[in-house]
Design a protein around this motif. Structure first.
Motif, PDB file in Angstrom:
ATOM      1  N   PRO A  69       8.495  20.708   1.147  1.00 56.85           N
ATOM      2  CA  PRO A  69       9.289  20.249   2.305  1.00 56.85           C
ATOM      3  C   PRO A  69       8.843  18.903   2.834  1.00 56.85           C
ATOM      4  CG  PRO A  69       8.646  22.550   2.554  1.00 56.85           C
ATOM      5  CD  PRO A  69       7.900  22.020   1.341  1.00 56.85           C
ATOM      6  N   ALA A  70       7.591  18.558   2.585  1.00 60.82           N
ATOM      7  CA  ALA A  70       7.116  17.274   3.099  1.00 60.82           C
ATOM      8  C   ALA A  70       7.857  16.111   2.481  1.00 60.82           C
ATOM      9  CB  ALA A  70       5.615  17.137   2.815  1.00 60.82           C
ATOM     10  N   LEU A  71       8.419  16.357   1.316  1.00 61.26           N
ATOM     11  CA  LEU A  71       9.116  15.272   0.632  1.00 61.26           C
ATOM     12  C   LEU A  71      10.585  15.222   0.997  1.00 61.26           C
ATOM     13  CD1 LEU A  71       7.595  15.535  -2.946  1.00 61.26           C
ATOM     14  CD2 LEU A  71       6.842  14.184  -1.001  1.00 61.26           C
ATOM     15  N   TRP A  72      11.021  16.207   1.726  1.00 56.23           N
ATOM     16  CA  TRP A  72      12.443  16.216   2.034  1.00 56.23           C
ATOM     17  C   TRP A  72      12.767  15.265   3.155  1.00 56.23           C
ATOM     18  CZ3 TRP A  72      12.959  22.197   2.291  1.00 56.23           C
ATOM     19  CH2 TRP A  72      12.741  22.712   1.000  1.00 56.23           C
ATOM     20  N   PRO A  73      13.982  14.786   3.122  1.00 58.89           N
ATOM     21  CA  PRO A  73      14.387  13.911   4.214  1.00 58.89           C
ATOM     22  C   PRO A  73      14.318  14.639   5.548  1.00 58.89           C
ATOM     23  CG  PRO A  73      15.977  13.893   2.444  1.00 58.89           C
ATOM     24  CD  PRO A  73      15.005  14.988   2.139  1.00 58.89           C
ATOM     25  N   LYS A  74      13.881  13.909   6.514  1.00 55.19           N
ATOM     26  CA  LYS A  74      13.832  14.511   7.840  1.00 55.19           C
ATOM     27  C   LYS A  74      15.235  14.539   8.424  1.00 55.19           C
ATOM     28  CE  LYS A  74       9.181  13.023   8.936  1.00 55.19           C
ATOM     29  NZ  LYS A  74       8.864  12.613   7.570  1.00 55.19           N
ATOM     30  N   LEU A  75      15.450  15.543   9.219  1.00 50.34           N
ATOM     31  CA  LEU A  75      16.729  15.600   9.896  1.00 50.34           C
ATOM     32  C   LEU A  75      16.741  14.622  11.050  1.00 50.34           C
ATOM     33  CD1 LEU A  75      17.452  19.408  10.151  1.00 50.34           C
ATOM     34  CD2 LEU A  75      18.674  17.725   8.785  1.00 50.34           C
ATOM     35  N   GLY A 122       0.794  -1.220   0.000  1.00 54.27           N
ATOM     36  CA  GLY A 122       0.000   0.000   0.000  1.00 54.27           C
ATOM     37  C   GLY A 122       0.826   1.270   0.000  1.00 54.27           C
ATOM     38  N   PHE A 123       1.829   1.306  -0.835  1.00 52.43           N
ATOM     39  CA  PHE A 123       2.654   2.510  -0.916  1.00 52.43           C
ATOM     40  C   PHE A 123       1.838   3.655  -1.508  1.00 52.43           C
ATOM     41  CE2 PHE A 123       5.940  -0.549  -0.294  1.00 52.43           C
ATOM     42  CZ  PHE A 123       7.005   0.137   0.267  1.00 52.43           C
ATOM     43  N   SER A 124       1.922   4.777  -0.869  1.00 52.26           N
ATOM     44  CA  SER A 124       1.183   5.937  -1.361  1.00 52.26           C
ATOM     45  C   SER A 124       1.965   6.624  -2.471  1.00 52.26           C
ATOM     46  CB  SER A 124       0.944   6.931  -0.224  1.00 52.26           C
ATOM     47  OG  SER A 124       2.180   7.482   0.187  1.00 52.26           O
ATOM     48  N   GLU A 125       1.294   7.508  -3.161  1.00 55.23           N
ATOM     49  CA  GLU A 125       1.954   8.253  -4.239  1.00 55.23           C
ATOM     50  C   GLU A 125       3.078   9.124  -3.677  1.00 55.23           C
ATOM     51  OE1 GLU A 125       0.499  11.013  -7.930  1.00 55.23           O
ATOM     52  OE2 GLU A 125      -0.853   9.557  -7.052  1.00 55.23           O
ATOM     53  N   TRP A 156      10.697  -1.307  -5.166  1.00 53.02           N
ATOM     54  CA  TRP A 156      11.391  -0.631  -6.265  1.00 53.02           C
ATOM     55  C   TRP A 156      11.662  -1.623  -7.409  1.00 53.02           C
ATOM     56  CZ3 TRP A 156      12.640   3.873  -8.350  1.00 53.02           C
ATOM     57  CH2 TRP A 156      13.622   3.891  -9.331  1.00 53.02           C
ATOM     58  N   ASN A 157      12.224  -2.744  -7.052  1.00 53.56           N
ATOM     59  CA  ASN A 157      12.636  -3.692  -8.087  1.00 53.56           C
ATOM     60  C   ASN A 157      11.461  -4.300  -8.843  1.00 53.56           C
ATOM     61  OD1 ASN A 157      15.408  -3.440  -7.771  1.00 53.56           O
ATOM     62  ND2 ASN A 157      15.455  -4.916  -6.093  1.00 53.56           N
ATOM     63  N   THR A 158      10.351  -4.480  -8.141  1.00 51.17           N
ATOM     64  CA  THR A 158       9.243  -5.173  -8.792  1.00 51.17           C
ATOM     65  C   THR A 158       8.228  -4.228  -9.408  1.00 51.17           C
ATOM     66  OG1 THR A 158       8.044  -5.312  -6.696  1.00 51.17           O
ATOM     67  CG2 THR A 158       9.435  -7.179  -7.297  1.00 51.17           C
ATOM     68  N   ARG A 159       8.125  -3.033  -8.879  1.00 52.09           N
ATOM     69  CA  ARG A 159       7.049  -2.172  -9.392  1.00 52.09           C
ATOM     70  C   ARG A 159       7.534  -0.811  -9.866  1.00 52.09           C
ATOM     71  NH1 ARG A 159       1.830  -3.060  -5.511  1.00 52.09           N
ATOM     72  NH2 ARG A 159       2.172  -5.239  -5.024  1.00 52.09           N
ATOM     73  N   LEU A 160       8.115  -0.060  -8.926  1.00 52.87           N
ATOM     74  CA  LEU A 160       8.433   1.332  -9.273  1.00 52.87           C
ATOM     75  C   LEU A 160       9.363   1.437 -10.474  1.00 52.87           C
ATOM     76  CD1 LEU A 160       8.968   3.500  -6.081  1.00 52.87           C
ATOM     77  CD2 LEU A 160       7.286   3.768  -7.912  1.00 52.87           C
ATOM     78  N   LYS A 161      10.394   0.623 -10.472  1.00 51.94           N
ATOM     79  CA  LYS A 161      11.382   0.694 -11.551  1.00 51.94           C
ATOM     80  C   LYS A 161      10.717   0.415 -12.895  1.00 51.94           C
ATOM     81  CE  LYS A 161      14.668  -2.428 -11.803  1.00 51.94           C
ATOM     82  NZ  LYS A 161      15.887  -3.155 -11.404  1.00 51.94           N
TER      83      LYS A 161
END
Length: 374
Positions: free
Chosen positions: A177-183, A70-73, A109-114
């Motif tokens: 900013p929501a997409l940025w890595p958290k510190l 259930g990965f979100s967009e 990643w390997n099975t879907r996103l890529k």
DNA sequence: AATCCCAACAACCGCGTCTCA
DNA sequence: ATGAGACGCGGTTGTTGGGAT
């Protein structure tokens, strides 16, 4: 001579875990913890499993707050952005997605996103290269460019191309900013301490209250600062001054761009030939900030990919803002790649560095074709 | 219904890094 | 300083289930 096995392979069970085994492992860890020794845990808990297997089962499946599927967009975007930037550092990527494990993300990643992102493109590229090929300066067809790239680098470049077209100017990631890595808390602490040590007002990355800089005036700040546009730089895209890092306790410097739309520059950032360093102010003056300014970088990349002459020849320790455009520094056959100097030692601390080296006047890909949507 | 193929996911393996005696 | 053991990561393989033939 190989290394000694971590367990007695003959006496450990392999393969899928049964519900009973899961319950046993979970119960034991909840009661006693891991004891900081996974190798000894199976024996103590009565499981006939390798310690590494127990660890994996716990981390990837049994521990609390694990999300499966259930990965979100938004998660897709984060994974793509980070993969493009830092490559297959799944643990680092997972650290940015609460509840997700590196294994889960890797599989996803390997099975879907890529496939979602690259599948049709590969077909397209195969057709193109098989029918025409790239041409060198003499007009001689040469497919070695694509062949000389690592698959990871190629993927990342391809993905970057897509995102570049999709996101003008990469607004999805850079302006959100929501997409940025958290510190990491330790990073926050470090930044705070640096600020206090310099007796300046706290203006951390996670705040938006920093005053806009004055155009044309170099200013020294503690951390990258949103300019008039409000854009701030994700952690990891900031780079300390190379020349003065020690003296300045890793503080950062910026100079506003002429239109005040961008206010970030460091001694290590990508500079054009007009950059000057003001030793008194310890500030790099540069009319057009390149390093992490998105539109400037895009233009740079466009020039680069269209085989135009680069406007600068960076020093070895200079960097560009995008990790996706670096990986291979081997120039054996004339193809110069980007070196990825992500500090692997820091990979366990959820931090990532985006320094990179961009050093080529060689033709690269000219394929901007966009075939799909995220 | 049987077989094949493939996607998805779980688990394994090897190796680099870290920790500690 | 050094080496052994443990940990963690990323690549790879194995298993399973569903759809196509």
């Amino acid at each position: 001579m190989g290394r000694a096995p971590c367990c007695d392979k003959a006496n450990v069970k392999k393969g899928p875990w049964s519900p009973e085994e899961d319950a046993k492992l979970k119960g034991y860890i909840e009661q006693y913890g891991t004891g900081s020794n996974w190798i000894a845990l199976p024996q103590k808990s009565g499981l006939k499993r390798c310690g590494k297997s127990c660890r994996l089962r716990w981390l990837n499946y049994l521990r609390p707050n694990i999300k499966h599927g259930g990965f979100s967009e938004e998660e897709d975007n984060i994974i793509c952005s980070l993969y493009i930037s830092i490559g297959s550092r799944w643990s680092v990527i997972a650290a940015q997605l609460p509840g997700r494990t590196d294994n889960d993300i890797k599989n996803y990643w390997n099975t879907r996103l890529k496939k979602k992102l690259l599948g049709r493109r590969k077909e397209s590229n195969m057709n193109r290269f098989s029918t025409m090929g790239a041409k060198d300066a003499n007009g001689i067809e040469d497919n070695s460019y694509s062949q000389s790239l690592s698959s990871s680098a190629l993927e990342r470049l391809q993905l970057h191309m897509q995102l570049q077209t999709l996101q003008k100017p990469l607004s999805n990631f850079y302006n959100n900013p929501a997409l940025w890595p958290k510190l990491h808390p330790l990073q926050e602490k470090m930044i705070r301490s640096l600020q206090y040590s310099l007796n300046e007002n706290p203006s951390p990355l996670w705040q938006h209250d920093f005053p806009s800089p004055q155009p044309g005036q170099g200013q020294k700040v503690n951390f990258c600062e949103p300019g008039a546009t409000g854009a701030i730089i994700p952690e990891g895209f900031a780079k300390i001054s190379n020349t003065k890092a020690n003296e300045l306790d890793n503080s950062l410097h910026f100079t506003p761009s002429s239109d005040n739309s961008m206010a970030f520059v460091t001694g290590n950032n990508l500079m054009d030939s007009s950059s000057t360093y003001d030793p008194k102010a310890d500030v790099m003056e540069q009319p057009n900030v390149l390093g992490v300014e998105v539109s400037a970088f895009q233009s740079e990349l466009d020039d680069f990919l269209n085989n135009k002459t680069m406007v600068f020849v960076p020093q070895e320790d200079q960097v560009a803002g995008f990790d996706c455009l670096r990986e291979i520094n081997s120039s054996k056959d004339g193809v110069i790649w980007w070196s990825n100097d992500f500090d692997r030692k820091s990979s366990t601390s959820n931090s990532w560095d985006s320094t990179s080296v961009l050093q080529t006047d060689q033709p690269m890909f000219q394929d901007y074709e966009l075939c799909y949507n995220l």
